[in-house]
Write a protein that holds these residues in place. Sequence first.
Motif, PDB file in Angstrom:
ATOM      1  N   THR A  16       2.426   9.539  -1.087  1.00 40.11           N
ATOM      2  CA  THR A  16       3.618   8.688  -0.991  1.00 40.11           C
ATOM      3  C   THR A  16       3.234   7.218  -0.940  1.00 40.11           C
ATOM      4  O   THR A  16       3.718   6.407  -1.746  1.00 40.11           O
ATOM      5  CB  THR A  16       4.436   9.064   0.270  1.00 40.11           C
ATOM      6  N   LEU A  17       2.371   6.847  -0.001  1.00 45.21           N
ATOM      7  CA  LEU A  17       1.962   5.451   0.122  1.00 45.21           C
ATOM      8  C   LEU A  17       1.092   5.041  -1.064  1.00 45.21           C
ATOM      9  O   LEU A  17       1.226   3.927  -1.577  1.00 45.21           O
ATOM     10  CB  LEU A  17       1.206   5.225   1.435  1.00 45.21           C
ATOM     11  N   GLY A  18       0.220   5.949  -1.502  1.00 43.63           N
ATOM     12  CA  GLY A  18      -0.681   5.633  -2.604  1.00 43.63           C
ATOM     13  C   GLY A  18       0.051   5.247  -3.877  1.00 43.63           C
ATOM     14  O   GLY A  18      -0.278   4.253  -4.519  1.00 43.63           O
ATOM     15  N   LYS A  19       1.062   6.034  -4.242  1.00 42.20           N
ATOM     16  CA  LYS A  19       1.845   5.714  -5.453  1.00 42.20           C
ATOM     17  C   LYS A  19       2.525   4.364  -5.319  1.00 42.20           C
ATOM     18  O   LYS A  19       2.506   3.547  -6.245  1.00 42.20           O
ATOM     19  CB  LYS A  19       2.907   6.782  -5.692  1.00 42.20           C
ATOM     20  N   ALA A  20       3.153   4.132  -4.171  1.00 40.05           N
ATOM     21  CA  ALA A  20       3.899   2.883  -3.974  1.00 40.05           C
ATOM     22  C   ALA A  20       2.958   1.681  -3.955  1.00 40.05           C
ATOM     23  O   ALA A  20       3.245   0.650  -4.579  1.00 40.05           O
ATOM     24  CB  ALA A  20       4.700   2.953  -2.670  1.00 40.05           C
ATOM     25  N   PHE A  21       1.830   1.802  -3.252  1.00 39.14           N
ATOM     26  CA  PHE A  21       0.897   0.682  -3.180  1.00 39.14           C
ATOM     27  C   PHE A  21       0.265   0.407  -4.543  1.00 39.14           C
ATOM     28  O   PHE A  21       0.143  -0.746  -4.953  1.00 39.14           O
ATOM     29  CB  PHE A  21      -0.191   0.932  -2.129  1.00 39.14           C
ATOM     30  N   ALA A  22      -0.148   1.458  -5.237  1.00 37.88           N
ATOM     31  CA  ALA A  22      -0.772   1.282  -6.553  1.00 37.88           C
ATOM     32  C   ALA A  22       0.182   0.571  -7.509  1.00 37.88           C
ATOM     33  O   ALA A  22      -0.224  -0.345  -8.232  1.00 37.88           O
ATOM     34  CB  ALA A  22      -1.203   2.637  -7.118  1.00 37.88           C
ATOM     35  N   LYS A  23       1.444   0.968  -7.481  1.00 35.57           N
ATOM     36  CA  LYS A  23       2.432   0.324  -8.353  1.00 35.57           C
ATOM     37  C   LYS A  23       2.577  -1.153  -8.001  1.00 35.57           C
ATOM     38  O   LYS A  23       2.554  -2.015  -8.881  1.00 35.57           O
ATOM     39  CB  LYS A  23       3.779   1.040  -8.225  1.00 35.57           C
ATOM     40  N   ALA A  24       2.689  -1.452  -6.717  1.00 34.72           N
ATOM     41  CA  ALA A  24       2.866  -2.845  -6.278  1.00 34.72           C
ATOM     42  C   ALA A  24       1.635  -3.701  -6.571  1.00 34.72           C
ATOM     43  O   ALA A  24       1.757  -4.889  -6.865  1.00 34.72           O
ATOM     44  CB  ALA A  24       3.183  -2.881  -4.783  1.00 34.72           C
ATOM     45  N   ALA A  25       0.454  -3.095  -6.499  1.00 35.80           N
ATOM     46  CA  ALA A  25      -0.798  -3.843  -6.673  1.00 35.80           C
ATOM     47  C   ALA A  25      -1.318  -3.808  -8.110  1.00 35.80           C
ATOM     48  O   ALA A  25      -2.351  -4.397  -8.403  1.00 35.80           O
ATOM     49  CB  ALA A  25      -1.857  -3.290  -5.724  1.00 35.80           C
ATOM     50  N   ILE A  30      -4.452   7.800  -8.602  1.00 37.99           N
ATOM     51  CA  ILE A  30      -5.002   9.131  -8.851  1.00 37.99           C
ATOM     52  C   ILE A  30      -4.892   9.941  -7.566  1.00 37.99           C
ATOM     53  O   ILE A  30      -5.428   9.545  -6.525  1.00 37.99           O
ATOM     54  CB  ILE A  30      -6.482   9.071  -9.298  1.00 37.99           C
ATOM     55  N   ASP A  31      -4.202  11.070  -7.646  1.00 41.75           N
ATOM     56  CA  ASP A  31      -4.228  12.058  -6.575  1.00 41.75           C
ATOM     57  C   ASP A  31      -5.397  12.966  -6.929  1.00 41.75           C
ATOM     58  O   ASP A  31      -5.399  13.601  -7.991  1.00 41.75           O
ATOM     59  CB  ASP A  31      -2.901  12.826  -6.535  1.00 41.75           C
ATOM     60  N   VAL A  73      -8.342   1.110  -9.169  1.00 44.24           N
ATOM     61  CA  VAL A  73      -7.783   2.438  -8.930  1.00 44.24           C
ATOM     62  C   VAL A  73      -7.557   2.651  -7.437  1.00 44.24           C
ATOM     63  O   VAL A  73      -8.281   2.118  -6.600  1.00 44.24           O
ATOM     64  CB  VAL A  73      -8.733   3.522  -9.509  1.00 44.24           C
ATOM     65  N   LEU A  74      -6.529   3.415  -7.138  1.00 47.11           N
ATOM     66  CA  LEU A  74      -6.298   3.914  -5.784  1.00 47.11           C
ATOM     67  C   LEU A  74      -6.362   5.433  -5.870  1.00 47.11           C
ATOM     68  O   LEU A  74      -5.641   6.035  -6.659  1.00 47.11           O
ATOM     69  CB  LEU A  74      -4.942   3.472  -5.239  1.00 47.11           C
ATOM     70  N   ILE A  75      -7.237   6.030  -5.066  1.00 47.65           N
ATOM     71  CA  ILE A  75      -7.426   7.479  -5.084  1.00 47.65           C
ATOM     72  C   ILE A  75      -6.934   8.060  -3.759  1.00 47.65           C
ATOM     73  O   ILE A  75      -7.434   7.689  -2.693  1.00 47.65           O
ATOM     74  CB  ILE A  75      -8.908   7.841  -5.316  1.00 47.65           C
ATOM     75  N   GLU A 164       7.540  -1.374   3.738  1.00 48.70           N
ATOM     76  CA  GLU A 164       6.896  -2.048   4.868  1.00 48.70           C
ATOM     77  C   GLU A 164       5.442  -1.594   4.999  1.00 48.70           C
ATOM     78  O   GLU A 164       4.551  -2.411   5.263  1.00 48.70           O
ATOM     79  CB  GLU A 164       7.663  -1.766   6.172  1.00 48.70           C
ATOM     80  N   SER A 165       5.172  -0.326   4.789  1.00 53.80           N
ATOM     81  CA  SER A 165       3.799   0.172   4.847  1.00 53.80           C
ATOM     82  C   SER A 165       2.951  -0.408   3.719  1.00 53.80           C
ATOM     83  O   SER A 165       1.770  -0.711   3.919  1.00 53.80           O
ATOM     84  CB  SER A 165       3.782   1.705   4.801  1.00 53.80           C
ATOM     85  N   VAL A 166       3.537  -0.590   2.549  1.00 54.97           N
ATOM     86  CA  VAL A 166       2.839  -1.239   1.434  1.00 54.97           C
ATOM     87  C   VAL A 166       2.465  -2.666   1.836  1.00 54.97           C
ATOM     88  O   VAL A 166       1.338  -3.118   1.618  1.00 54.97           O
ATOM     89  CB  VAL A 166       3.689  -1.219   0.138  1.00 54.97           C
TER      90      VAL A 166
END
Length: 184
Positions: A16-25, A30-31, A73-75, A164-166
């Motif tokens: 959940t956080l990974g997808k949102a953060f990767a998009k914002a950054a 990658i899961d 990348v965010l894994i 907010e977590s992002v």
Amino acid sequence: MRRIFLIGYMGSGKTTLGKAFAKAAGLEFIDLDWYIEERLHKTISKIFAEQGESGFREVERKLLHEAGDFEDVLIACGGGTPCFFDNMDYMNQAGDTVFLDVSPEVLFRRLKIAKTKRPLLAGKSDQELMAFIIGGLEKRLPFYSRARYCLSGERLESRSQIDESVRLLSALLSGDKQIENEIH
């Protein structure tokens, strides 16, 4: 060039956080479990059934190193990924590691809903599920605690909480010292 590895127990919110953060950054997301399934054309459950846990962990290590060579990348790692081989050392050397810390009570609430989608949890009573979570956390915390950063994953239930977590993760990774009061 940026590499971020999200680690934590199943249900902690890595995807959940990974997808949102990767998009914002502007990073590729990658899961790791999905990546393994794509590369082997098999589900994680099938790999476990065919090769056992040790065989799966060998595959996981190899593909962690493969994906960890990518740039920007965010894994989101599997819950057990940091606990085997040199995986934690590798991730700390290759990029930034972030442990999503979540209480057993919140994990219980999240995982109770997702029990049917997670073979390790299927058929467990509420008491068995809570005992499983507490036991798993006790075993894995020594590995998780080696992450460079720690962020609460408790508040990932709504769009505003995710946003907010992002923001908190971005500030944490950029070295904002004022943010440390907000992250736990």
